[in-house]
Scaffold this active site. Structure first.
Site, short mmCIF file in Angstrom:
data_model
loop_
_atom_site.label_atom_id
_atom_site.label_comp_id
_atom_site.label_asym_id
_atom_site.label_seq_id
_atom_site.Cartn_x
_atom_site.Cartn_y
_atom_site.Cartn_z
N ASN A 275 0.88 -1.17 0.00
CA ASN A 275 0.00 0.00 0.00
C ASN A 275 0.92 1.22 0.00
OD1 ASN A 275 -1.88 1.98 0.36
ND2 ASN A 275 -2.36 1.45 2.50
N TRP A 276 1.13 1.76 -1.19
CA TRP A 276 2.07 2.88 -1.29
C TRP A 276 1.50 4.16 -0.69
CZ3 TRP A 276 5.13 3.12 -6.58
CH2 TRP A 276 5.93 1.96 -6.68
N LYS A 277 0.19 4.21 -0.52
CA LYS A 277 -0.46 5.45 -0.05
C LYS A 277 -0.12 6.59 -1.02
CE LYS A 277 -0.22 3.56 4.56
NZ LYS A 277 -0.30 3.80 6.00
N HIS B 117 -9.65 1.89 4.19
CA HIS B 117 -8.42 2.10 4.96
C HIS B 117 -8.69 3.12 6.07
CE1 HIS B 117 -4.38 3.23 6.09
NE2 HIS B 117 -4.00 2.08 5.56
N GLU C 241 -7.10 5.54 7.09
CA GLU C 241 -6.84 6.93 6.72
C GLU C 241 -8.02 7.53 5.95
OE1 GLU C 241 -3.03 6.05 4.96
OE2 GLU C 241 -2.31 5.54 6.96
N GLU D 91 -6.13 -4.06 10.30
CA GLU D 91 -5.07 -3.11 10.60
C GLU D 91 -5.44 -2.30 11.84
OE1 GLU D 91 -2.70 -2.11 6.80
OE2 GLU D 91 -4.46 -0.84 6.82
N GLY E 190 1.94 2.80 10.75
CA GLY E 190 2.93 3.87 10.62
C GLY E 190 3.60 4.27 11.93
N SER F 98 2.74 -1.58 10.57
CA SER F 98 4.16 -1.69 10.91
C SER F 98 4.76 -3.07 10.66
CB SER F 98 4.40 -1.24 12.35
OG SER F 98 4.06 0.13 12.50
P1 PGA Z 1 2.48 0.71 7.67
O1 PGA Z 1 1.04 0.93 6.97
O2 PGA Z 1 2.99 -0.62 7.19
O3 PGA Z 1 3.30 1.84 7.19
O4 PGA Z 1 2.23 0.71 9.14
C1 PGA Z 1 0.16 -0.13 6.77
C2 PGA Z 1 -1.08 0.36 6.09
O5 PGA Z 1 -1.57 1.45 6.45
O6 PGA Z 1 -1.62 -0.30 5.20
#
Ligand code: PGA
Length: 241
Positions: A9-11, A88, A90, A158, A164, A203
């Site tokens: 997931n590059w975001k 997600h 976010e 998640e 993150g 993470s």
């Molecule tokens: P992260 O993000 O591996 O940077 O914690 C995971 C995600 O949000 O899919």
């Protein structure tokens, strides 16, 4: 036997150069499916350079029309996406997305035969309050009731406090929660519950991937930060042997 998945997931990260680097490396695995969740604007390039299993990171709930800036399922499909991440944390947090909206997005993806990677997970406050399971029920039940979850769905668990932060869930906690997710799904279909892939995200790094991957109910990962580094992502994929 559930086939493992390691999904990037590059975001809102990466660029054409990084796509080219990944395309040149062509990471492979005999046991795990590798999925690249990319900013929509990079999908067509990734596809033309030979990357497979591309996922969008979000989709519009609308089919088309006057929705400035949005990207439809039809467009994702045309550019070559076979999967799409929705829900997600976010998106839930910064864009106020809820289950009702996500069910509409899901329906648009179904119309285009794009497989859904549905993200769920509790916030830190919910974790502290010990209400994780009821949060997961709130996120899963409307989708179960709408008949949206089947064996081709991918669930990404998640915990928001692990995303993150460098503070991944322990393998034991993730395993226990994945069992609970399977239990919630089994209330509707034991068959789907046993076949559906449940990924852990939050993470995931090269140094914790193996321990998490060894858990029976962890069928793969959704990887954010570490999916931007070819070598580290490769090591995470190799955790599934
Ligand atoms: P992260 O993000 O591996 O940077 O914690 C995971 C995600 O949000 O899919």
């Amino acid at each position: 036997m559930r086939k493992s998945i390691v999904a990037a997931n590059w975001k809102m990260n990466g660029n054409s150069q990084l796509v080219a680097d990944f395309a040149q490396t062509q990471l492979q695995s005999n046991v795990a499916e590798i999925i690249y969740g990319l900013p929509a604007i990079l999908i067509s390039q990734a596809k033309s350079l030979g990357l497979k299993n591309i996922a969008g990171e979000d989709v519009s709930a609308n089919k088309n029309g006057a929705f400035t800036g949005e990207i439809s399922a039809v467009m994702l499909k045309e550019q070559g996406a076979e999967f799409c991440i929705i829900g997600h944390s976010e998106r839930r947090q910064y864009h106020g997305e809820n289950e009702k909206l996500l069910a509409e997005k899901w329906a648009r993806l179904n119309e285009e035969n794009i497989a859904v990677i549905y993200c769920i997970g509790e916030t830190e406050a919910e974790y502290d309050a010990g209400i994780t399971k009821s949060v997961l029920e709130r996120q899963l039940n409307p989708m179960l009731a709408a008949g949206l979850i089947d064996e081709n769905t991918v669930i990404a668990y998640e915990p928001v406090w692990a995303i993150g932060t460098g503070k991944a869930a322990t393998a034991e906690y993730a395993e226990k929660t994945h069992q609970e997710i399977r239990e919630i799904i089994s209330r509707q279909s034991a068959d789907v519950a046993s076949k559906i892939r449940i990924l852990y995200g939050g993470s995931v790094k090269a140094n914790n991937a193996e321990e998490l991957a060894n858990m029976e109910n962890i069928d793969g990962f959704l990887v954010g930060g570490a999916s931007l580094k070819i070598n580290e992502f490769k090591q995470i994929i190799e955790a599934f042997k």
